[in-house]
Motif scaffolding. Structure first.
Motif, mmCIF file in Angstrom:
data_model
loop_
_atom_site.group_PDB
_atom_site.id
_atom_site.type_symbol
_atom_site.label_atom_id
_atom_site.label_comp_id
_atom_site.label_asym_id
_atom_site.label_seq_id
_atom_site.Cartn_x
_atom_site.Cartn_y
_atom_site.Cartn_z
ATOM 1 N N LEU A 184 0.777 -1.092 -0.004
ATOM 2 C CA LEU A 184 -0.112 0.015 0.065
ATOM 3 C C LEU A 184 0.823 1.157 -0.265
ATOM 4 C CD1 LEU A 184 -2.635 -1.296 2.734
ATOM 5 C CD2 LEU A 184 -3.095 -1.194 0.343
ATOM 6 N N PRO A 185 0.479 2.601 -0.413
ATOM 7 C CA PRO A 185 1.213 3.489 -0.389
ATOM 8 C C PRO A 185 1.381 4.118 0.923
ATOM 9 C CG PRO A 185 -1.095 4.073 -1.296
ATOM 10 C CD PRO A 185 -1.032 2.545 -1.092
ATOM 11 N N ALA A 186 2.539 4.551 1.303
ATOM 12 C CA ALA A 186 2.924 5.322 2.359
ATOM 13 C C ALA A 186 2.211 6.398 2.689
ATOM 14 C CB ALA A 186 4.463 5.653 2.407
ATOM 15 N N GLN A 187 1.479 6.751 3.980
ATOM 16 C CA GLN A 187 0.792 7.823 4.347
ATOM 17 C C GLN A 187 1.618 8.992 4.573
ATOM 18 O OE1 GLN A 187 -2.425 7.811 4.090
ATOM 19 N NE2 GLN A 187 -2.953 5.462 3.965
ATOM 20 N N ALA A 188 2.928 8.795 4.831
ATOM 21 C CA ALA A 188 3.973 9.666 5.052
ATOM 22 C C ALA A 188 5.323 9.439 4.606
ATOM 23 C CB ALA A 188 3.748 10.114 6.552
ATOM 24 N N PRO A 189 6.092 10.147 4.213
ATOM 25 C CA PRO A 189 7.409 9.942 3.937
ATOM 26 C C PRO A 189 8.173 9.407 5.267
ATOM 27 C CG PRO A 189 6.886 12.378 3.293
ATOM 28 C CD PRO A 189 5.925 11.602 4.292
ATOM 29 N N TYR A 190 8.785 7.866 4.714
ATOM 30 C CA TYR A 190 9.651 7.276 5.615
ATOM 31 C C TYR A 190 11.249 7.314 5.539
ATOM 32 C CZ TYR A 190 11.534 3.050 7.960
ATOM 33 O OH TYR A 190 12.344 2.176 8.647
ATOM 34 N N LEU A 191 11.735 7.951 6.307
ATOM 35 C CA LEU A 191 13.503 8.052 6.189
ATOM 36 C C LEU A 191 14.001 7.066 7.246
ATOM 37 C CD1 LEU A 191 13.574 11.997 6.538
ATOM 38 C CD2 LEU A 191 13.321 10.215 4.207
ATOM 39 N N PRO A 192 14.066 5.843 6.776
ATOM 40 C CA PRO A 192 14.819 4.962 7.527
ATOM 41 C C PRO A 192 16.277 5.268 8.060
ATOM 42 C CG PRO A 192 14.729 3.943 5.280
ATOM 43 C CD PRO A 192 13.883 5.422 5.253
ATOM 44 N N TYR A 193 16.933 4.714 8.804
ATOM 45 C CA TYR A 193 18.011 5.226 9.664
ATOM 46 C C TYR A 193 19.299 4.599 8.492
ATOM 47 C CZ TYR A 193 22.337 5.207 12.252
ATOM 48 O OH TYR A 193 23.769 5.423 12.643
ATOM 49 N N ASP A 194 20.090 5.585 7.973
ATOM 50 C CA ASP A 194 21.090 5.090 7.354
ATOM 51 C C ASP A 194 22.475 5.868 8.112
ATOM 52 O OD1 ASP A 194 23.153 5.040 5.528
ATOM 53 O OD2 ASP A 194 22.028 5.742 3.861
ATOM 54 N N PRO A 195 23.473 5.083 8.482
ATOM 55 C CA PRO A 195 24.212 5.599 9.295
ATOM 56 C C PRO A 195 25.312 6.425 8.448
ATOM 57 C CG PRO A 195 24.740 3.372 8.779
ATOM 58 C CD PRO A 195 23.357 3.580 8.307
ATOM 59 N N GLY A 196 25.225 6.448 7.093
ATOM 60 C CA GLY A 196 26.249 6.983 6.430
ATOM 61 C C GLY A 196 25.402 8.469 5.921
ATOM 62 N N HIS A 197 24.130 8.502 6.137
ATOM 63 C CA HIS A 197 23.435 9.622 5.674
ATOM 64 C C HIS A 197 22.414 9.987 6.811
ATOM 65 C CE1 HIS A 197 25.241 8.199 1.763
ATOM 66 N NE2 HIS A 197 25.266 9.565 1.469
ATOM 67 N N PRO A 198 22.483 10.445 7.765
ATOM 68 C CA PRO A 198 21.455 10.850 8.856
ATOM 69 C C PRO A 198 20.538 11.494 8.413
ATOM 70 C CG PRO A 198 23.642 10.836 9.814
ATOM 71 C CD PRO A 198 24.074 10.701 8.421
ATOM 72 N N ALA A 199 19.260 11.334 8.906
ATOM 73 C CA ALA A 199 17.966 12.128 8.231
ATOM 74 C C ALA A 199 18.219 13.509 8.829
ATOM 75 C CB ALA A 199 16.778 11.564 8.837
ATOM 76 N N ASP A 200 17.588 14.439 8.338
ATOM 77 C CA ASP A 200 17.934 15.956 8.670
ATOM 78 C C ASP A 200 16.935 16.064 10.111
ATOM 79 O OD1 ASP A 200 18.132 17.286 5.387
ATOM 80 O OD2 ASP A 200 19.724 16.465 7.152
#
Length: 200
Positions: A184-200
């Motif tokens: 199903l489509p995501a209801q909101a953007p999901y930013l999974p943890y990426d140790p090389g590129h931390p979410a803002d």
């Protein structure tokens, strides 16, 4: 919320009614249900009547628990009780709930619980706008864990002393399901943890 009815190939899910009291009472005589859930033991007719005739309707009325009785379409036999709980978190920005269930001993092993839960999860995502569903069970509850895994829940680990049961605290297995896990489509953007590129 007014109670809703869901249907699947073999099952229908609806709010419990007073006529279901005896079936709930009989189901909860199985010692495995109070062993792994918060169902009282011994389970009396008064417990069943309170659950069916007061707690379940009140949950729909005040949006604290959307509880379904799950029944076979062929014979109307009770299969399980299944609910979305912790609904206070449905409001933005949290938008999550928890799936809980028990299944009648004689109805286990037929895929009914997974079939019903899949319908409840899709309803939660598509109609209620839930963005994350959680499941937890006391560590060792292999039956509940198997259902969660078949639904696509991702196991996230063990929470220490999460379950208060019969005067003790016990560890719990914890998992989560996202709309995208069911295609199903995501209801909101999901930013999974990426140790090389931390979410803002």
């Amino acid at each position: 919320m007014e109670p809703v009815t869901l249907t699947t190939e073999r099952l229908y899910l609806r709010a419990l009614e007073p006529a279901d009291t005896d079936a709930v009472l009989a189901a909860c005589q199985d010692p495995e249900i109070p062993r792994w859930t918060s169902v009282p033991s011994p389970y009396t007719r008064e417990h069943a009547a309170d659950f069916v005739q007061r707690l379940s309707p009140l949950g729909w009325q005040d949006d604290t628990m959307y509880n379904f009785g799950v029944f076979t379409r062929a014979s109307g036999t009770l299969v399980s009780s299944m609910a979305l709980v912790r609904l206070g978190q449905l409001a933005a920005p949290v938008r999550q709930a928890e799936l809980g269930f028990w299944t009648v001993k004689e109805q286990r092993g037929r895929g009914y619980t997974v079939e019903a839960a899949r319908a409840v999860c899709r309803w939660a995502f598509e109609d209620l706008g839930v963005e994350r569903l959680e499941w937890y069970a006391e560590a060792g509850n292999e039956g509940s864990r198997a259902v969660a895994l078949r639904l696509g829940f991702v196991m996230e680990g063990v929470q220490r002393a999460k379950v208060a049961q019969r005067g003790t605290r016990r560890d719990a297995w914890v998992g989560a399901l996202l709309p995208t896990d069911l295609g199903l489509p995501a209801q909101a953007p999901y930013l999974p943890y990426d140790p090389g590129h931390p979410a803002d």
